[in-house]
Design a protein around this motif. Structure first.
Motif, short mmCIF file in Angstrom:
data_model
loop_
_atom_site.label_atom_id
_atom_site.label_comp_id
_atom_site.label_asym_id
_atom_site.label_seq_id
_atom_site.Cartn_x
_atom_site.Cartn_y
_atom_site.Cartn_z
N UNK A 370 0.81 -1.22 0.00
CA UNK A 370 0.00 0.00 0.00
C UNK A 370 0.85 1.28 0.00
N UNK A 371 2.13 1.12 0.38
CA UNK A 371 3.02 2.28 0.33
C UNK A 371 3.75 2.41 -1.01
N UNK A 372 3.41 1.54 -1.94
CA UNK A 372 4.04 1.62 -3.25
C UNK A 372 5.39 0.92 -3.32
N UNK A 373 5.72 0.15 -2.28
CA UNK A 373 6.98 -0.60 -2.28
C UNK A 373 6.71 -2.01 -2.80
N UNK A 374 7.64 -2.51 -3.60
CA UNK A 374 7.46 -3.85 -4.16
C UNK A 374 7.36 -4.86 -3.03
N UNK A 375 6.45 -5.85 -3.19
CA UNK A 375 6.34 -6.87 -2.15
C UNK A 375 6.39 -8.29 -2.70
N UNK A 422 12.53 1.10 -5.90
CA UNK A 422 11.20 0.57 -5.65
C UNK A 422 11.19 -0.67 -4.77
N UNK A 423 12.38 -1.19 -4.43
CA UNK A 423 12.45 -2.40 -3.60
C UNK A 423 12.43 -2.03 -2.12
N UNK A 424 12.11 -2.99 -1.26
CA UNK A 424 12.23 -2.73 0.17
C UNK A 424 13.66 -2.30 0.52
N UNK A 425 13.78 -1.48 1.54
CA UNK A 425 15.08 -0.94 1.95
C UNK A 425 16.14 -2.03 2.12
N UNK A 427 16.90 -4.39 0.48
CA UNK A 427 17.60 -4.77 -0.75
C UNK A 427 19.02 -4.23 -0.76
N UNK A 428 19.21 -3.09 -0.12
CA UNK A 428 20.51 -2.42 -0.16
C UNK A 428 21.51 -2.97 0.85
N UNK A 429 21.08 -3.85 1.72
CA UNK A 429 22.02 -4.48 2.66
C UNK A 429 23.09 -5.22 1.89
N UNK A 430 24.34 -5.02 2.28
CA UNK A 430 25.41 -5.76 1.64
C UNK A 430 25.54 -7.16 2.22
N UNK A 431 25.05 -7.35 3.42
CA UNK A 431 25.20 -8.66 4.08
C UNK A 431 24.39 -9.71 3.33
N UNK A 432 24.76 -10.95 3.53
CA UNK A 432 24.11 -12.05 2.85
C UNK A 432 22.67 -12.21 3.33
N UNK A 433 21.81 -12.58 2.45
CA UNK A 433 20.42 -12.76 2.85
C UNK A 433 19.62 -13.44 1.76
N UNK A 434 18.35 -13.53 2.00
CA UNK A 434 17.43 -14.13 1.02
C UNK A 434 17.07 -13.08 -0.02
N UNK A 435 16.53 -13.51 -1.17
CA UNK A 435 16.01 -12.54 -2.14
C UNK A 435 15.02 -11.61 -1.43
N UNK A 436 15.10 -10.34 -1.74
CA UNK A 436 14.32 -9.36 -0.99
C UNK A 436 12.84 -9.42 -1.35
N UNK A 437 12.51 -10.01 -2.47
CA UNK A 437 11.10 -10.27 -2.81
C UNK A 437 10.88 -11.77 -2.95
N UNK A 438 9.75 -12.27 -2.46
CA UNK A 438 9.40 -13.67 -2.73
C UNK A 438 8.86 -13.79 -4.15
N UNK A 439 9.07 -14.95 -4.74
CA UNK A 439 8.46 -15.24 -6.04
C UNK A 439 7.17 -16.02 -5.80
#
Lengths: 442, 442
Positions: A370-375, A422-425, A427-439
């Motif tokens: 609802x805030x216009x950020x990709x989910x 347009x991605x959640x914040x 996304x910019x983390x350099x640390x390892x993680x999961x894809x920032x959006x689920x498929x």
């Protein structure tokens, strides 16, 4: 004719042999079996992002369009294939007439992607589509890997200048494509003249240690450089002693000196010292460029240092640990004939382990919260839900064999900035993680 | 004219823009300062091997010779450099006339190298030598990285067949160079048609999963392939169920079936089961090819499996974790003028950390122990000791601008086998370790 993405028109040889032999032998067997003209849909996608990465970056689309346009077999190539008995006579005849006449849709260049994203969808006869597999994957796997690293580096640099200077660390033509991908990912300039020539990317460069060593003293070298390139040049100050060199540099060029470059040592410490020294010498406008084995983590660690620009080489052109993506090109649907009325049937490999794939001709859309950020990255094979119709990701690139979506490189660069924003914040983390959006498959 | 290593003559565009801009600006400043013609010696070498590697493999020398021959600025390039204000008028005049007229010596292709080995020694005026830096390093850094990975894989394969099939995982021209480097490192064949075309490397390939999915049944697909490519083809048996596919394959092709290919699953387990099944079906001569995400460790782990050939892609063309070497190109000696009588003075950067280098024009020789096994890489700048005179490593490649050392690719491949066999046994260990030979400076 190759348009080099609306940059300089460069005569490119045919791309038809940048191809695995099995593409041609499959065409031969399918021609004989009468199945070569079955209407087919191939898709390029990845099953996963590189370990720990939060998003991928689509790059190479413009080069794919060039490659498709230049995919044709000339007489010398046909003679080679005949002499080596790669394929039989009827197949040689087919190849001699080959021009891709189908349709291609895909994610536009600079867009981000996630596991399963149908980055490119190629439709036509089986034979005409399968022949393009290898060169399409070569381009997308290479260019997207470099763009992904560039994007992380540009996020880490937080608006400071980024110079691509990795030409010497990779194949000479891979270097040109790397400079192009880096520009899309957020780099500002390149050292690679061929990248400037072909793609109009701004080029930079002044001098190396060899130039200092050529001269009888560092002062002689600095004077020679300033005499020729002007006071706003960048002087390399770490050939002997940095403090002495900075003093000499300002003596020679005056406080109008453009920049100094530091290429070794503890960059955080040295940058602070050099900044202080420059300021004390009145060279308050002189910039500091650092260039020693940088990657996104080193760039981030210099955020608090008085650095104006980063030059990045090895880690950029090798994808910062991930020199290739794992994009594959799979037959996902096909008809029983060439008849357009014949229904497309989904097909998929169903074997052991992680290599199975999802059949069916796909669309993709990015759903916003609802805030216009990709989910979510939403992928489907049926009708597109009305609420996602305006958020679809695939655009038309080739229609009936004709390229319909040329664009300047800056358009891809700007698209990438917008897509990343347009991605959640996280996304910019350099640390390892999961894809920032689920498929999500619907 | 490019000879592509005595393979097919391929028209290659000029290599002159595969160059970092600073090489040209250094020439400009040196021309103005009157130092551009100072007699100079540059050397390409590495300060270290990639972490854990025991030896390096020299590859790309033939491509370097092509690049030097093709290094010239045409009118369009000069116009670009002028329009972009890269260099000034006198420098454009110099570049317009540019042809390398100096001498190059180097390690022959396929030879092994160690930290400090002077792999290439380029002599001439400062300007003519410095211009070649970027393209020489691009080629050596890329090709040697791939050859080193190939060499480890070929050692692990112990004489079983090795197929290079990584074209889709790297830039399309990097792929061609990779196939060439892999062949030098011990691979037997490639899937890349352009590599066959340019370098006469044997090409192979039959079919992918798409071919099976195109047809109405796996049996139809196998029959189509055998009808067209013959019984000695390789059938891909893991699209659906391997056991069912192997049965169908032998039913369709008979026990004369050439090979089956397995591209997924637990290769060790599956290879044993498939071998047993093939033998039970009477197809005792049918070979097994495996091709799923292999590297040297996976190859070694399959040593006890009934595998006849390995197809290697991603890990080969990305250097198995080390996609580039760290070769540098440094000015090591120069005179005060162009006068041949003027003494060459050693020069070296003397700054912080690991980036300092050793000045002086170098020779290198490999010293053997009493059993004829290599025991040290000996590098010096003075006279060559008599006992090492016959063991020198550098050979003449270019004399007065003319290439004098063309050779077929097989010569490099055979040289590599011999060079590796001349090393201590521990060179073949896949585990991480120190360079297998110490570098001694005398």
């Amino acid at each position: 004719m190759n348009s080099a993405d609306l940059g300089r028109r460069v005569g490119v040889p045919s791309t038809a042999l940048f191809t695995d032999q099995y593409e041609l032998t499959m065409v031969q067997a399918a021609l004989k079996a009468g199945t070569a003209d079955r209407r087919s849909v191939f898709e390029a996608f990845t099953r996963r992002l590189p370990e720990g990465r939060r998003y991928g970056v689509v790059a190479g689309i413009g080069r794919v369009l060039d490659a498709v346009e230049n995919f044709h077999f000339d007489d010398e190539m046909l003679a080679f294939l005949r002499d080596q008995n790669v394929v039989d006579g009827p197949t040689l005849d087919y190849l001699a007439d080959y021009r891709f006449s189908g349709d291609i849709w895909g994610y536009p260049e600079g867009e981000v992607y996630f596991p399963g994203s149908p980055i490119l969808r190629v439709e036509g006869s089986f034979a005409e589509c399968v022949l393009l597999e290898t060169v399409i994957l070569s381009i997308l796997n290479h260019d997207s890997a470099i763009a992904a690293a560039a994007s992380r580096m540009s996020a880490a640099a937080g608006g400071r200048g980024l110079i691509e200077m990795g030409a010497r660390r990779t194949h000479e033509l891979s270097a040109v494509a790397s400079a192009r991908a880096a520009y899309i990912g957020g780099f500002d300039t390149t050292s690679d003249l061929a990248a400037g020539f072909r793609y109009n990317i701004p080029t930079v460069g002044t001098s190396a240690h060899a130039f200092t060593l050529l001269h009888d003293s560092e002062r002689d070298a600095f004077r020679a450089q300033v005499d020729s390139l002007g006071r706003d040049t960048t002087l390399l100050v770490d050939t002997y002693d940095v403090t002495a060199a900075v003093r000499t540099a300002v003596e020679v060029a005056g406080p109008e000196l453009g920049a100094v470059r530091i290429d070794s040592g503890d960059l955080l410490l040295v940058a602070h010292r050099v900044r202080q020294q420059l300021d004390e010498l009145g060279a308050t406008g002189t910039k500091i460029v650092v260039t020693s084995d940088l990657d996104e983590y080193a760039i981030a660690s210099l955020a608090a240092a008085p650095v104006d620009a980063y030059g990045v080489g090895t880690q950029l052109v090798t994808g910062s640990g991930h020199p290739t993506c794992s994009m594959v090109y799979k037959l996902v649907a096909r008809a029983a004939s060439a008849d357009p009325a014949d229904e497309l049937r989904p097909v998929a490999k169903k074997s052991m382990g992680a290599k199975s794939s999802k059949g069916g001709r796909k669309w993709a859309a990015r759903r916003l919260d609802e805030d216009g950020v990709a989910e979510a990255e939403v992928i489907g094979t049926g009708p597109v839900p009305a609420e996602l119709a305006g958020r679809q990701l695939l655009v038309e690139l080739v229609r009936g064999g004709e390229v319909v979506a040329r664009e300047p490189l800056d358009a891809a660069r700007e698209r990438h900035i917008a897509a990343r924003e347009g991605l959640p914040m996280s996304a910019m983390q350099l640390s390892r993680g999961e894809p920032v959006l689920p498929t999500e498959y619907v």
